[in-house]
Design a protein around this motif. Structure first.
Motif, PDB file in Angstrom:
ATOM      1  N   LYS A  36       0.847  -1.193   0.000  1.00 17.70           N
ATOM      2  CA  LYS A  36       0.000   0.000   0.000  1.00 17.70           C
ATOM      3  C   LYS A  36       0.885   1.246   0.000  1.00 17.70           C
ATOM      4  O   LYS A  36       1.805   1.362   0.807  1.00 17.70           O
ATOM      5  CB  LYS A  36      -0.911   0.024   1.227  1.00 17.70           C
ATOM      6  N   VAL A  37       0.598   2.168  -0.929  1.00 14.50           N
ATOM      7  CA  VAL A  37       1.389   3.389  -1.088  1.00 14.50           C
ATOM      8  C   VAL A  37       0.489   4.593  -0.872  1.00 14.50           C
ATOM      9  O   VAL A  37      -0.574   4.703  -1.490  1.00 14.50           O
ATOM     10  CB  VAL A  37       2.027   3.454  -2.490  1.00 14.50           C
ATOM     11  N   SER A  38       0.924   5.521   0.001  1.00 17.81           N
ATOM     12  CA  SER A  38       0.153   6.741   0.273  1.00 17.81           C
ATOM     13  C   SER A  38       1.034   7.954   0.055  1.00 17.81           C
ATOM     14  O   SER A  38       2.148   8.021   0.583  1.00 17.81           O
ATOM     15  CB  SER A  38      -0.328   6.748   1.730  1.00 17.81           C
ATOM     16  N   LEU A  39       0.527   8.922  -0.725  1.00 16.47           N
ATOM     17  CA  LEU A  39       1.239  10.181  -0.928  1.00 16.47           C
ATOM     18  C   LEU A  39       1.101  11.024   0.338  1.00 16.47           C
ATOM     19  O   LEU A  39      -0.015  11.287   0.797  1.00 16.47           O
ATOM     20  CB  LEU A  39       0.670  10.939  -2.124  1.00 16.47           C
ATOM     21  N   LEU A  40       2.229  11.442   0.912  1.00 19.47           N
ATOM     22  CA  LEU A  40       2.215  12.266   2.116  1.00 19.47           C
ATOM     23  C   LEU A  40       2.306  13.752   1.794  1.00 19.47           C
ATOM     24  O   LEU A  40       1.635  14.565   2.413  1.00 19.47           O
ATOM     25  CB  LEU A  40       3.383  11.877   3.038  1.00 19.47           C
ATOM     26  N   GLU A  41       3.171  14.097   0.830  1.00 22.47           N
ATOM     27  CA  GLU A  41       3.360  15.507   0.469  1.00 22.47           C
ATOM     28  C   GLU A  41       4.176  15.607  -0.807  1.00 22.47           C
ATOM     29  O   GLU A  41       4.815  14.648  -1.226  1.00 22.47           O
ATOM     30  CB  GLU A  41       4.087  16.273   1.587  1.00 22.47           C
ATOM     31  N   VAL A  42       4.168  16.799  -1.401  1.00 22.81           N
ATOM     32  CA  VAL A  42       5.087  17.138  -2.473  1.00 22.81           C
ATOM     33  C   VAL A  42       5.996  18.215  -1.901  1.00 22.81           C
ATOM     34  O   VAL A  42       5.522  19.250  -1.420  1.00 22.81           O
ATOM     35  CB  VAL A  42       4.352  17.629  -3.740  1.00 22.81           C
ATOM     36  N   ARG A  43       7.294  17.926  -1.917  1.00 24.11           N
ATOM     37  CA  ARG A  43       8.294  18.794  -1.274  1.00 24.11           C
ATOM     38  C   ARG A  43       9.128  19.483  -2.350  1.00 24.11           C
ATOM     39  O   ARG A  43       9.698  18.841  -3.220  1.00 24.11           O
ATOM     40  CB  ARG A  43       9.193  17.920  -0.395  1.00 24.11           C
ATOM     41  N   GLU A  44       9.192  20.802  -2.281  1.00 24.54           N
ATOM     42  CA  GLU A  44      10.021  21.588  -3.204  1.00 24.54           C
ATOM     43  C   GLU A  44      11.497  21.323  -2.927  1.00 24.54           C
ATOM     44  O   GLU A  44      11.893  21.082  -1.780  1.00 24.54           O
ATOM     45  CB  GLU A  44       9.720  23.080  -3.057  1.00 24.54           C
ATOM     46  N   ASN A  45      12.319  21.409  -3.967  1.00 25.85           N
ATOM     47  CA  ASN A  45      13.764  21.248  -3.840  1.00 25.85           C
ATOM     48  C   ASN A  45      14.431  22.606  -4.076  1.00 25.85           C
ATOM     49  O   ASN A  45      14.675  22.980  -5.225  1.00 25.85           O
ATOM     50  CB  ASN A  45      14.285  20.224  -4.849  1.00 25.85           C
ATOM     51  N   LEU A 100       6.744   3.438  -8.871  1.00 26.00           N
ATOM     52  CA  LEU A 100       6.207   2.838  -7.649  1.00 26.00           C
ATOM     53  C   LEU A 100       6.092   1.316  -7.786  1.00 26.00           C
ATOM     54  O   LEU A 100       6.314   0.593  -6.822  1.00 26.00           O
ATOM     55  CB  LEU A 100       4.861   3.463  -7.288  1.00 26.00           C
ATOM     56  N   GLU A 101       5.785   0.828  -8.986  1.00 21.82           N
ATOM     57  CA  GLU A 101       5.761  -0.622  -9.218  1.00 21.82           C
ATOM     58  C   GLU A 101       7.158  -1.222  -9.042  1.00 21.82           C
ATOM     59  O   GLU A 101       7.303  -2.314  -8.481  1.00 21.82           O
ATOM     60  CB  GLU A 101       5.218  -0.948 -10.613  1.00 21.82           C
ATOM     61  N   LYS A 102       8.190  -0.498  -9.486  1.00 20.62           N
ATOM     62  CA  LYS A 102       9.567  -0.976  -9.322  1.00 20.62           C
ATOM     63  C   LYS A 102       9.949  -1.005  -7.832  1.00 20.62           C
ATOM     64  O   LYS A 102      10.692  -1.881  -7.411  1.00 20.62           O
ATOM     65  CB  LYS A 102      10.526  -0.122 -10.130  1.00 20.62           C
ATOM     66  N   VAL A 103       9.436  -0.055  -7.072  1.00 19.37           N
ATOM     67  CA  VAL A 103       9.680  -0.058  -5.626  1.00 19.37           C
ATOM     68  C   VAL A 103       9.026  -1.288  -5.011  1.00 19.37           C
ATOM     69  O   VAL A 103       9.648  -1.988  -4.211  1.00 19.37           O
ATOM     70  CB  VAL A 103       9.156   1.235  -4.962  1.00 19.37           C
ATOM     71  N   ARG A 104       7.798  -1.556  -5.369  1.00 21.60           N
ATOM     72  CA  ARG A 104       7.073  -2.713  -4.815  1.00 21.60           C
ATOM     73  C   ARG A 104       7.759  -4.030  -5.183  1.00 21.60           C
ATOM     74  O   ARG A 104       7.719  -4.994  -4.417  1.00 21.60           O
ATOM     75  CB  ARG A 104       5.633  -2.741  -5.336  1.00 21.60           C
ATOM     76  N   ALA A 105       8.376  -4.095  -6.361  1.00 25.14           N
ATOM     77  CA  ALA A 105       9.008  -5.317  -6.847  1.00 25.14           C
ATOM     78  C   ALA A 105      10.362  -5.604  -6.196  1.00 25.14           C
ATOM     79  O   ALA A 105      10.892  -6.696  -6.372  1.00 25.14           O
ATOM     80  CB  ALA A 105       9.171  -5.255  -8.368  1.00 25.14           C
TER      81      ALA A 105
END
Length: 106
Positions: A36-45, A100-105
């Motif tokens: 399960k993946v949840s977006l927490l925030e978008v952080r500026e760089n 995100l699929e590559k992270v899960r794999a």
């Protein structure tokens, strides 16, 4: 596990195609057991355009709460850059969904 995905400048659905540290912003996700993946925030760089100097130190501080950095590529000319291999995943210029699929794999 918390991850940072380098985002393209004008498209929240694409991984930034250049080096991770030059991404204008990062999508911060929480990945839980079971995938399960949840977006927490978008952080500026704020260091995206910065070269050399303290950039690596500042980038480590910006993403200190992140366990894995995900980007199209890392470093320049094979450099380890700001993040060691164990903390990063190079996925190429793909969509965020593909990244995100590559992270899960893993």
């Amino acid at each position: 596990m918390r991850i940072a995905v380098a985002l393209s400048k004008n498209d929240d659905q694409k991984v930034y195609p250049g080096p991770f540290g030059h991404a204008p912003r990062f999508a911060i996700y929480e990945v839980e057991g079971g995938g399960k993946v949840s977006l927490l925030e978008v952080r500026e760089n704020p260091y995206a355009a910065m070269e050399g100097g303290r950039k690596h130190e500042l980038m480590r501080e910006l993403l200190k709460d992140v366990d894995l950095r995900v980007g199209a590529r890392f470093g320049h000319g094979g450099s380890m850059g700001a993040f060691p291999m164990a903390e990063r995943l190079e996925v190429g210029p793909v969509s965020v969904a593909e990244a995100l699929e590559k992270v899960r794999a893993r």
